[in-house]
Design an enzyme around this catalytic site. Structure first.
Site, PDB file in Angstrom:
ATOM      1  N   ALA A 126      -3.162   7.108  37.071  1.00 35.75           N
ATOM      2  CA  ALA A 126      -2.314   7.045  38.280  1.00 35.75           C
ATOM      3  C   ALA A 126      -2.606   6.040  39.327  1.00 35.75           C
ATOM      4  O   ALA A 126      -1.684   6.047  40.378  1.00 35.75           O
ATOM      5  CB  ALA A 126      -2.206   8.431  38.941  1.00 35.75           C
ATOM      6  N   ASP A 127      -3.358   5.342  39.182  1.00 34.09           N
ATOM      7  CA  ASP A 127      -3.683   4.134  39.991  1.00 34.09           C
ATOM      8  C   ASP A 127      -4.137   2.732  39.090  1.00 34.09           C
ATOM      9  O   ASP A 127      -5.069   2.440  39.470  1.00 34.09           O
ATOM     10  CB  ASP A 127      -4.661   4.456  41.010  1.00 34.09           C
ATOM     11  CG  ASP A 127      -4.809   3.469  42.208  1.00 34.09           C
ATOM     12  OD1 ASP A 127      -3.944   2.765  42.297  1.00 34.09           O
ATOM     13  OD2 ASP A 127      -5.882   3.353  43.037  1.00 34.09           O
ATOM     14  N   LEU A 128      -3.164   2.524  38.143  1.00 41.27           N
ATOM     15  CA  LEU A 128      -3.451   1.257  37.381  1.00 41.27           C
ATOM     16  C   LEU A 128      -2.722  -0.093  37.796  1.00 41.27           C
ATOM     17  O   LEU A 128      -1.350   0.009  37.863  1.00 41.27           O
ATOM     18  CB  LEU A 128      -2.995   1.771  36.002  1.00 41.27           C
ATOM     19  CG  LEU A 128      -3.251   0.692  34.801  1.00 41.27           C
ATOM     20  CD1 LEU A 128      -4.582   0.772  34.791  1.00 41.27           C
ATOM     21  CD2 LEU A 128      -2.475   1.212  33.543  1.00 41.27           C
TER      22      LEU A 128
ATOM     23  N   GLN B 114      -7.700  -3.366  39.965  1.00 43.00           N
ATOM     24  CA  GLN B 114      -8.548  -1.920  39.317  1.00 43.00           C
ATOM     25  C   GLN B 114      -9.236  -2.113  38.057  1.00 43.00           C
ATOM     26  O   GLN B 114      -9.582  -1.444  37.381  1.00 43.00           O
ATOM     27  CB  GLN B 114      -7.830  -0.611  39.555  1.00 43.00           C
ATOM     28  CG  GLN B 114      -7.009  -0.307  41.061  1.00 43.00           C
ATOM     29  CD  GLN B 114      -8.303   0.465  41.622  1.00 43.00           C
ATOM     30  OE1 GLN B 114      -9.471  -0.242  41.960  1.00 43.00           O
ATOM     31  NE2 GLN B 114      -8.067   1.338  42.131  1.00 43.00           N
TER      32      GLN B 114
END
Length: 294
Positions: free
Chosen positions: A192-194, A198
């Site tokens: 959920a943080d792609l 990152q």
């Protein structure tokens, strides 16, 4: 160790007194962790928007010590890394969640996916969506639950923010969120943080995700973030749509569902950005809403 000035200047700390206190203690916290885990520093630190990563060695093995501020879900991150166990992600070697410390395999902290051309980055991120889609326990929060929370809060937050978009866009976001909340999202993992910052150059695999946030369900959940983090490199509307089409094709996800997630996530981050005093990101989200929500 000196804390990098660029980390001290991050917007994360504007409204975070505990975080600013943590920054002043960070050199001592790092020194303590080096002693505890038998590590030696092996170069200057890297950082993202909030955490600090110091290249270290244990014996002759190159590793990375990551220190996260108070409030970060280090235990959840460790759970996510254990679940993926190096499949598309950095490998976890040790963790002290109470101290916000994780010991990780060494990646190339100077070469994130943000250094690659935007088209290549979108292709890699979409490929990672597929690679990360492994079976996950039902207890993990689902993307349907995320959408349901947006249904419950969108209108209140939109009103509180001064009605920052046309009402038709709010209606489109609410309808999309209701549809996504009502549909079984399946039982595979999603990050959920792609986004490009990152993902780092690796050795075992060409590109590896760091700091993932584990959800269960729609792999296209965070496609909006893939786009808005590189939006200035997509100057024309057709460039944005081409990037969207590439991601949908490579990830093998339904186009209509991917569109719904872009609308929902863009509205969500627009409101969050306004609530936290951001200026650039809300503009990016408005552009995505104009393109995908009419």
């Amino acid at each position: 160790m000196d804390v990098p000035a660029t980390l001290l200047e991050m917007p994360r700390w504007w409204h975070d007194a505990a975080g600013r206190t943590w920054l002043t203690r960070l050199p001592a916290l790092v020194a303590e962790r080096l002693r505890t885990w038998g590590l030696t520093a092996d170069g200057p630190p890297w950082h993202g928007s909030n955490a600090l990563v110091l290249p270290v060695r244990r014996g002759g093995e190159p590793l990375a010590l990551r220190m996260s501020p108070p409030g970060d879900d280090v235990a959840g991150e460790a759970e996510a890394l254990r679940l993926w166990d190096g499949r598309g992600t950095v490998r976890l070697l040790d963790v002290d969640a109470d101290q916000g410390a994780t010991l990780l395999e060494r990646l190339d902290g100077d070469h994130t996916l943000a250094r690659e051309p935007v088209g290549r980055a979108v292709e890699v991120l979409a490929t990672l969506m597929v690679r990360l889609a492994v079976p996950v326990p039902e207890r993990v929060r689902s993307t349907a639950e995320v959408a349901g929370a947006e249904v419950a809060s969108f209108r209140r937050r939109w009103e509180a923010a001064g009605r920052p978009t046309p009402s038709a866009q709010l209606g489109r976001a609410l309808a999309a969120a209701r549809e996504l909340a009502a549909t079984d999202p399946g039982s595979t993992a999603v990050d959920a943080d792609l986004h490009s910052e990152q993902v780092l150059r690796g050795g075992r695999e060409p590109w590896l995700v760091v700091d993932p946030v584990l959800l269960r369900g729609d792999r296209e959940h965070d496609l909006a973030r893939v786009l808005w983090t590189r939006l200035e490199e997509l100057p024309e509307d057709r460039d944005v749509r081409d990037a969207f089409d590439m991601a949908v094709s490579v990830a093998g996800v339904p186009r209509d569902r991917a569109t719904s997630w872009v609308v929902v996530r863009s509205m969500s981050y627009l409101l969050w950005g306004l609530e936290h005093g951001l200026t650039t990101d809300p503009v990016r989200c408005r552009r995505l809403l104009d393109l995908f929500a009419g």
